[in-house]
Scaffold this active site. Structure first.
Site, PDB file in Angstrom:
ATOM      1  N   ARG A  53       0.858  -1.170   0.000  1.00 51.52           N
ATOM      2  CA  ARG A  53       0.000   0.000   0.000  1.00 51.52           C
ATOM      3  C   ARG A  53       0.903   1.230   0.000  1.00 51.52           C
ATOM      4  O   ARG A  53       2.112   1.126   0.072  1.00 51.52           O
ATOM      5  CB  ARG A  53      -0.981   0.011   1.163  1.00 51.52           C
ATOM      6  N   ALA A  55       0.714   5.182  -2.162  1.00 51.64           N
ATOM      7  CA  ALA A  55       0.519   5.540  -3.568  1.00 51.64           C
ATOM      8  C   ALA A  55       1.690   5.157  -4.475  1.00 51.64           C
ATOM      9  O   ALA A  55       1.510   4.448  -5.475  1.00 51.64           O
ATOM     10  CB  ALA A  55       0.206   7.036  -3.662  1.00 51.64           C
ATOM     11  N   ARG A  90      -7.838  -0.010  -6.645  1.00 54.43           N
ATOM     12  CA  ARG A  90      -8.001   1.072  -5.656  1.00 54.43           C
ATOM     13  C   ARG A  90      -8.137   2.388  -6.413  1.00 54.43           C
ATOM     14  O   ARG A  90      -7.318   2.705  -7.274  1.00 54.43           O
ATOM     15  CB  ARG A  90      -6.813   1.119  -4.676  1.00 54.43           C
ATOM     16  N   GLN A 203      -1.933   2.084   9.990  1.00 53.84           N
ATOM     17  CA  GLN A 203      -0.653   2.180   9.278  1.00 53.84           C
ATOM     18  C   GLN A 203       0.406   2.887  10.136  1.00 53.84           C
ATOM     19  O   GLN A 203       1.590   2.582  10.057  1.00 53.84           O
ATOM     20  CB  GLN A 203      -0.809   2.945   7.956  1.00 53.84           C
ATOM     21  N   ASP A 244      -2.005  10.791  -1.598  1.00 58.70           N
ATOM     22  CA  ASP A 244      -2.315   9.809  -2.631  1.00 58.70           C
ATOM     23  C   ASP A 244      -2.664  10.470  -3.945  1.00 58.70           C
ATOM     24  O   ASP A 244      -2.647   9.817  -4.997  1.00 58.70           O
ATOM     25  CB  ASP A 244      -3.462   8.919  -2.149  1.00 58.70           C
ATOM     26  N   ASN A 254      -5.457  12.553   1.053  1.00 61.32           N
ATOM     27  CA  ASN A 254      -4.597  11.682   1.840  1.00 61.32           C
ATOM     28  C   ASN A 254      -5.447  10.847   2.786  1.00 61.32           C
ATOM     29  O   ASN A 254      -6.680  10.964   2.818  1.00 61.32           O
ATOM     30  CB  ASN A 254      -3.559  12.511   2.607  1.00 61.32           C
ATOM     31  N   LYS A 255      -4.786  10.013   3.572  1.00 60.18           N
ATOM     32  CA  LYS A 255      -5.497   9.127   4.485  1.00 60.18           C
ATOM     33  C   LYS A 255      -6.510   9.861   5.341  1.00 60.18           C
ATOM     34  O   LYS A 255      -6.247  10.962   5.820  1.00 60.18           O
ATOM     35  CB  LYS A 255      -4.479   8.427   5.392  1.00 60.18           C
TER      36      LYS A 255
HETATM   37  C1  LIG Z   1       3.425   8.112   0.051  1.00 58.96           C
HETATM   38  S1  LIG Z   1       1.809   7.623  -0.244  1.00 58.96           S
HETATM   39  C2  LIG Z   1       1.312   7.175   1.360  1.00 58.96           C
HETATM   40  C3  LIG Z   1      -0.151   7.332   1.536  1.00 58.96           C
HETATM   41  O1  LIG Z   1      -0.841   6.113   1.202  1.00 58.96           O
HETATM   42  C4  LIG Z   1      -1.583   5.723   2.337  1.00 58.96           C
HETATM   43  O2  LIG Z   1      -2.787   5.135   2.006  1.00 58.96           O
HETATM   44  P1  LIG Z   1      -2.914   3.512   2.047  1.00 58.96           P
HETATM   45  O3  LIG Z   1      -2.123   3.026   3.222  1.00 58.96           O
HETATM   46  O4  LIG Z   1      -4.414   3.293   2.176  1.00 58.96           O
HETATM   47  O5  LIG Z   1      -2.382   3.033   0.721  1.00 58.96           O
HETATM   48  C5  LIG Z   1      -1.810   7.009   3.084  1.00 58.96           C
HETATM   49  O6  LIG Z   1      -2.806   7.803   2.500  1.00 58.96           O
HETATM   50  C6  LIG Z   1      -0.465   7.623   2.962  1.00 58.96           C
HETATM   51  O7  LIG Z   1      -0.369   8.978   3.245  1.00 58.96           O
END
Ligand SMILES: CSC[C@H]1O[C@H](OP(=O)(O)O)[C@H](O)[C@@H]1O
Length: 364
Positions: A53, A55, A90, A203, A244, A254-255
């Site tokens: 996971r 981006a 996704r 995360q 993202d 973002n998250k």
């Molecule tokens: C450097 S991109 C990281 C970004 O991705 C994460 O989402 P996910 O864990 O659901 O893929 C999160 O938004 C992070 O900031």
């Protein structure tokens, strides 16, 4: 030890040259599991179910998925089919579409017989490019940390808050939001990181905390809702997060929970920075709130939590009543007006169309 020696690359070509190996991040920090994937369905599962996971890493993994497909069937139809299959895994991270578009652009002009080798070559280039972009982001973000450190008493710690994981685990190496933190640590600047646990997939608690510990960065895990309180107390010197998808106007997707941190930062005059490589900018989108698709994940991710039992087994427990439905939007959008600066590989851009166009005159 330099930064690279303290991390792992998160994806690499297997010895058979027909599959890739990845770190299955679902089991961290309790188990370090490597999985080998040799078919498109496996790549799709790994992205959709968040074995990998982040981006940039999602994009690189998809690029290798195209290469695996070209090994099986290098036809135009297969190239289009793998684009569709992986694109729908996704919806929010733009790097996924960017990488799939780049692979199709690169391969379409080639004869089918040339595509497999070319695809693996281009996927490896994209992976290596990511490392270089993130290292540059680190250097540009380090300058900001140095500026903040210079305003404090000599030796006083710079307290940084980060949300989710935008670390080396979210990329091929170095990370985006964590790259400046790692370089500051390497430079001997006293930094401490408040790590948002980042519900529901944790995360921060599972991945960022593990990264910080592995790199020897002092850090403290906090619940997502503590950040505003710490900012009010003056305990946070800066916020730095990943993204993202960032729009041409500087809106930052973002998250989930990032927007709330940005509001608290604005209310407490805490600088709020977003670290991103340019493939994360979606130049086709202006208004993030109106145009960025927000992934809705299963409510089970909210109701059920993974962890390690006292006996050392990894298990899932339910935290809410069986019958309680749960909503799980995975991202939110922080308006550009709440963003102090966008830390890119070329420098720190103002979060605006003019700011991004000045940084990337060939785009925008
Ligand atoms: C450097 S991109 C990281 C970004 O991705 C994460 O989402 P996910 O864990 O659901 O893929 C999160 O938004 C992070 O900031």
């Amino acid at each position: 030890m330099n930064v690279g020696e303290r991390h792992y690359r998160t994806i690499w070509l297997s010895d058979d040259k027909r599959s890739v190996e990845i770190i299955d991040q679902r089991w961290l920090p309790h188990e370090f599991r490597i999985e080998r994937i040799g078919n498109v369905a496996g790549i799709a599962t790994a992205i959709r179910d968040m074995w990998v996971r982040g981006a940039p890493l999602i994009g690189v993994t998809a690029a290798y998925g195209v290469a695996i497909q070209m090994t099986e069937d290098p036809s135009d139809e297969a190239l289009d089919a793998v684009w569709e299959t992986l694109h729908r895994t996704r919806p929010t991270a733009i790097n996924l579409r960017w990488a799939l578009d780049e692979m199709r652009r690169y391969l379409k002009p080639l004869a089918p017989g040339e595509r497999a080798e070319a695809a693996y070559r281009r996927a490896a280039e994209i992976a290596d490019e990511d490392v270089g972009l993130n290292r540059a982001i680190g250097e540009n973000g380090l300058a900001i940390i140095k500026e903040i450190a210079a305003k404090k008493k000599p030796g006083e710690t710079v307290n940084i808050l980060t949300h989710c994981n935008a670390g080396w685990l979210a990329t091929v190496d170095y990370g985006t939001a964590t790259a400046p933190i790692y370089l500051a640590t390497e430079a001997g600047i006293p930094v401490h990181v408040y790590v948002d646990e980042t519900r529901p997939r944790n995360q921060g608690a599972q991945l960022t905390a593990w990264e910080m510990a592995g790199h020897g960065v002092p850090h403290t895990l906090i619940v997502d809702n503590a950040g505003g309180h710490l900012m009010q107390r003056g305990d946070i010197d800066m916020v730095i997060v990943g993204t993202d998808r960032t729009t041409a106007n500087g809106d930052v997707c973002n998250k989930i929970g990032t927007y709330l941190k940005a509001l608290a930062a604005a209310d407490n005059d805490v600088p709020f920075y977003v670290a991103l490589p340019s493939p994360t900018i979606d130049w086709t989108v202006a208004d993030g709130l109106a145009e960025i698709p927000i992934e809705e994940r299963s409510g089970d991710e909210v109701s059920l939590v993974w962890g390690r039992t006292a006996a050392g087994n990894i298990a899932q427990v339910r935290v809410s009543p069986d019958a309680t439905p749960a909503a799980n939007p995975a991202f939110d959008v922080t308006p550009a007006r709440l963003v102090t600066g966008l830390i890119t590989e070329r420098g720190v851009a103002k979060a605006s169309r003019a700011g991004l166009k000045a940084m990337f005159p060939e785009r925008g």
